[in-house]
Design a protein around this motif. Sequence first.
Motif, PDB file in Angstrom:
ATOM      1  N   THR A  57       0.938  -1.076  -0.018  1.00 21.19           N
ATOM      2  CA  THR A  57       0.192   0.130   0.076  1.00 21.19           C
ATOM      3  C   THR A  57       0.870   1.296  -0.044  1.00 21.19           C
ATOM      4  OG1 THR A  57      -0.099   0.323   2.492  1.00 21.19           O
ATOM      5  CG2 THR A  57      -1.777  -1.300   1.389  1.00 21.19           C
ATOM      6  N   ALA A  58       0.233   2.108  -0.436  1.00 17.61           N
ATOM      7  CA  ALA A  58       1.034   3.557  -0.593  1.00 17.61           C
ATOM      8  C   ALA A  58       1.630   3.865   0.917  1.00 17.61           C
ATOM      9  CB  ALA A  58       0.070   4.732  -1.227  1.00 17.61           C
ATOM     10  N   ARG A  59       0.647   3.465   1.810  1.00 18.27           N
ATOM     11  CA  ARG A  59       0.894   4.090   3.246  1.00 18.27           C
ATOM     12  C   ARG A  59       2.139   3.416   3.764  1.00 18.27           C
ATOM     13  NH1 ARG A  59      -3.040   5.499   7.895  1.00 18.27           N
ATOM     14  NH2 ARG A  59      -2.967   7.189   6.396  1.00 18.27           N
ATOM     15  N   GLU A  60       2.174   1.871   3.541  1.00 21.34           N
ATOM     16  CA  GLU A  60       3.344   1.161   3.895  1.00 21.34           C
ATOM     17  C   GLU A  60       4.667   1.739   3.225  1.00 21.34           C
ATOM     18  OE1 GLU A  60       1.500  -3.475   4.041  1.00 21.34           O
ATOM     19  OE2 GLU A  60       2.187  -2.549   2.256  1.00 21.34           O
ATOM     20  N   VAL A  61       4.554   2.052   1.809  1.00 19.03           N
ATOM     21  CA  VAL A  61       5.820   2.647   1.349  1.00 19.03           C
ATOM     22  C   VAL A  61       5.910   3.879   1.898  1.00 19.03           C
ATOM     23  CG1 VAL A  61       6.709   3.574  -0.681  1.00 19.03           C
ATOM     24  CG2 VAL A  61       5.221   1.742  -0.827  1.00 19.03           C
ATOM     25  N   SER A  62       5.279   4.676   2.306  1.00 20.16           N
ATOM     26  CA  SER A  62       5.580   6.166   2.929  1.00 20.16           C
ATOM     27  C   SER A  62       6.081   5.814   4.462  1.00 20.16           C
ATOM     28  CB  SER A  62       4.062   6.664   3.032  1.00 20.16           C
ATOM     29  OG  SER A  62       4.393   8.096   3.752  1.00 20.16           O
ATOM     30  N   GLU A  63       5.492   4.826   5.197  1.00 13.09           N
ATOM     31  CA  GLU A  63       5.979   4.649   6.455  1.00 13.09           C
ATOM     32  C   GLU A  63       7.358   3.781   6.645  1.00 13.09           C
ATOM     33  OE1 GLU A  63       2.635   2.968   8.227  1.00 13.09           O
ATOM     34  OE2 GLU A  63       1.681   4.873   8.769  1.00 13.09           O
ATOM     35  N   VAL A  64       7.556   2.871   5.594  1.00 11.35           N
ATOM     36  CA  VAL A  64       8.687   1.656   6.032  1.00 11.35           C
ATOM     37  C   VAL A  64       9.641   1.994   4.805  1.00 11.35           C
ATOM     38  CG1 VAL A  64       7.562   0.492   7.856  1.00 11.35           C
ATOM     39  CG2 VAL A  64       7.464  -0.159   5.489  1.00 11.35           C
ATOM     40  N   GLY A  65       9.016   2.295   3.656  1.00  6.53           N
ATOM     41  CA  GLY A  65       9.953   1.898   2.342  1.00  6.53           C
ATOM     42  C   GLY A  65       9.444   0.941   1.696  1.00  6.53           C
ATOM     43  N   PHE A  66      10.133   0.455   0.736  1.00  2.69           N
ATOM     44  CA  PHE A  66       9.696  -0.653  -0.069  1.00  2.69           C
ATOM     45  C   PHE A  66      10.419  -1.935   0.576  1.00  2.69           C
ATOM     46  CE2 PHE A  66       9.708   2.502  -3.451  1.00  2.69           C
ATOM     47  CZ  PHE A  66       8.511   2.257  -3.855  1.00  2.69           C
ATOM     48  N   LEU A  67       9.874  -2.777   0.608  1.00  2.00           N
ATOM     49  CA  LEU A  67      10.128  -4.251   1.003  1.00  2.00           C
ATOM     50  C   LEU A  67      11.159  -4.683   0.351  1.00  2.00           C
ATOM     51  CD1 LEU A  67       6.991  -5.591   2.735  1.00  2.00           C
ATOM     52  CD2 LEU A  67       8.730  -4.106   3.942  1.00  2.00           C
ATOM     53  N   GLU A  83       0.297   9.913   0.202  1.00  2.77           N
ATOM     54  CA  GLU A  83       1.227   8.819   0.174  1.00  2.77           C
ATOM     55  C   GLU A  83       1.766   8.572  -1.432  1.00  2.77           C
ATOM     56  OE1 GLU A  83      -1.279   7.927   2.154  1.00  2.77           O
ATOM     57  OE2 GLU A  83      -0.547   8.231   4.009  1.00  2.77           O
ATOM     58  N   GLY A  84       0.813   8.934  -2.293  1.00  5.97           N
ATOM     59  CA  GLY A  84       1.272   8.708  -3.799  1.00  5.97           C
ATOM     60  C   GLY A  84       2.317   9.231  -4.297  1.00  5.97           C
ATOM     61  N   MET A  85       2.674  10.611  -3.687  1.00  5.27           N
ATOM     62  CA  MET A  85       3.510  11.528  -4.284  1.00  5.27           C
ATOM     63  C   MET A  85       4.910  11.092  -3.550  1.00  5.27           C
ATOM     64  SD  MET A  85       2.437  13.178  -6.844  1.00  5.27           S
ATOM     65  CE  MET A  85       3.828  13.955  -7.172  1.00  5.27           C
ATOM     66  N   ARG A  86       4.638  10.775  -2.499  1.00  6.59           N
ATOM     67  CA  ARG A  86       5.808  10.304  -1.620  1.00  6.59           C
ATOM     68  C   ARG A  86       6.332   8.895  -2.064  1.00  6.59           C
ATOM     69  NH1 ARG A  86       3.007  12.895   2.647  1.00  6.59           N
ATOM     70  NH2 ARG A  86       1.992  11.217   3.409  1.00  6.59           N
ATOM     71  N   THR A  87       5.310   8.007  -2.633  1.00  4.23           N
ATOM     72  CA  THR A  87       5.861   6.600  -3.369  1.00  4.23           C
ATOM     73  C   THR A  87       6.808   7.106  -4.544  1.00  4.23           C
ATOM     74  OG1 THR A  87       3.803   5.596  -2.561  1.00  4.23           O
ATOM     75  CG2 THR A  87       5.062   4.681  -4.467  1.00  4.23           C
ATOM     76  N   ILE A  88       6.301   8.037  -5.542  1.00  2.00           N
ATOM     77  CA  ILE A  88       7.050   8.293  -6.372  1.00  2.00           C
ATOM     78  C   ILE A  88       8.550   8.697  -6.002  1.00  2.00           C
ATOM     79  CG2 ILE A  88       7.381  10.041  -8.371  1.00  2.00           C
ATOM     80  CD1 ILE A  88       4.355  10.325  -8.697  1.00  2.00           C
ATOM     81  N   ALA A  89       8.681   9.643  -5.127  1.00  2.00           N
ATOM     82  CA  ALA A  89      10.012   9.878  -4.551  1.00  2.00           C
ATOM     83  C   ALA A  89      10.658   8.746  -3.977  1.00  2.00           C
ATOM     84  CB  ALA A  89       9.858  10.967  -3.459  1.00  2.00           C
ATOM     85  N   ALA A  90      10.252   7.969  -3.327  1.00  2.00           N
ATOM     86  CA  ALA A  90      10.715   6.640  -2.897  1.00  2.00           C
ATOM     87  C   ALA A  90      11.569   5.803  -3.844  1.00  2.00           C
ATOM     88  CB  ALA A  90       9.706   6.020  -2.113  1.00  2.00           C
ATOM     89  N   GLY A  91      10.814   5.578  -4.963  1.00  2.00           N
ATOM     90  CA  GLY A  91      11.152   5.012  -6.284  1.00  2.00           C
ATOM     91  C   GLY A  91      12.341   5.455  -6.818  1.00  2.00           C
ATOM     92  N   LEU A  92      12.213   7.104  -6.939  1.00  2.00           N
ATOM     93  CA  LEU A  92      13.415   7.501  -7.588  1.00  2.00           C
ATOM     94  C   LEU A  92      14.544   7.745  -6.672  1.00  2.00           C
ATOM     95  CD1 LEU A  92      11.366  10.579  -9.092  1.00  2.00           C
ATOM     96  CD2 LEU A  92      12.306   8.272 -10.433  1.00  2.00           C
ATOM     97  N   ALA A  93      14.361   7.330  -5.293  1.00  2.00           N
ATOM     98  CA  ALA A  93      15.766   7.456  -4.594  1.00  2.00           C
ATOM     99  C   ALA A  93      16.328   6.188  -4.620  1.00  2.00           C
ATOM    100  CB  ALA A  93      15.197   7.572  -2.914  1.00  2.00           C
ATOM    101  N   TRP A  94      15.896   5.005  -5.191  1.00  2.00           N
ATOM    102  CA  TRP A  94      16.803   3.870  -5.172  1.00  2.00           C
ATOM    103  C   TRP A  94      17.622   4.089  -6.383  1.00  2.00           C
ATOM    104  CZ3 TRP A  94      16.478  -0.863  -2.881  1.00  2.00           C
ATOM    105  CH2 TRP A  94      15.234  -1.228  -2.229  1.00  2.00           C
ATOM    106  N   GLU A  95      18.817   3.209  -6.041  1.00  2.00           N
ATOM    107  CA  GLU A  95      20.030   3.185  -6.999  1.00  2.00           C
ATOM    108  C   GLU A  95      19.945   1.994  -7.756  1.00  2.00           C
ATOM    109  OE1 GLU A  95      22.316   4.636  -9.486  1.00  2.00           O
ATOM    110  OE2 GLU A  95      21.628   6.151  -7.996  1.00  2.00           O
ATOM    111  N   PRO A  96      19.780   1.678  -8.963  1.00  2.00           N
ATOM    112  CA  PRO A  96      19.168   2.709  -9.789  1.00  2.00           C
ATOM    113  C   PRO A  96      17.810   3.127  -9.426  1.00  2.00           C
ATOM    114  CG  PRO A  96      19.018   0.570 -10.829  1.00  2.00           C
ATOM    115  CD  PRO A  96      19.911   0.432  -9.473  1.00  2.00           C
ATOM    116  N   PRO A  97      17.446   4.236 -10.054  1.00  2.00           N
ATOM    117  CA  PRO A  97      15.836   4.785  -9.715  1.00  2.00           C
ATOM    118  C   PRO A  97      14.938   3.688 -10.166  1.00  2.00           C
ATOM    119  CG  PRO A  97      17.353   6.431 -10.575  1.00  2.00           C
ATOM    120  CD  PRO A  97      18.228   5.318 -10.500  1.00  2.00           C
TER     121      PRO A  97
END
Length: 151
Positions: A57-67, A83-97
């Motif tokens: 869920t977007a809330r899970e991503v926002s609170e704990v990041g991607f599993l 949380e949707g916009m924070r999900t986009i930011a979290a995806g782009l924060a990975w290396e590679p994005p």
Amino acid sequence: LGLQFDGLEQTIGEQIDSMISGFAGVRLMAVAGDTPTLDRLSHYLRSVIACEVLQQTAREVSEVGFLEQPDLLLLDLDSAGDEGMRTIAAGLAWEPPVPVVVLSREESLRQKAEDAGGAAAFDNPPPFKQLRQRVLEVLARPAAQPRVADG
């Protein structure tokens, strides 16, 4: 099915063999605000491309990041709320994005998602052929190459 290359240097052939033998498949993630929407998105992704589909869920991503790091995110922005916009930011924060494909009924949200770095945005529900083509295009980009198994 076999594939043979003629005239390649042995080292290039060995590199190709290594990449193919280590390929771990495509892993896509469905992200939405609720379980019924997650189930719908996951089914949709499986019909677009043969892949493993993860769900959060977007809330899970926002609170704990991607599993786990996926190769691509499909985000239902309509159900995800803030949380949707924070999900986009979290995806782009990975290396590679991690590229994010966004679904929303609202043009302003689609534009906001693309401005935030989303790889593509579609009306919700998206036209199947267009979504399939765009997902394949996004996965073909060098920054979105699927992972290789460790070892």
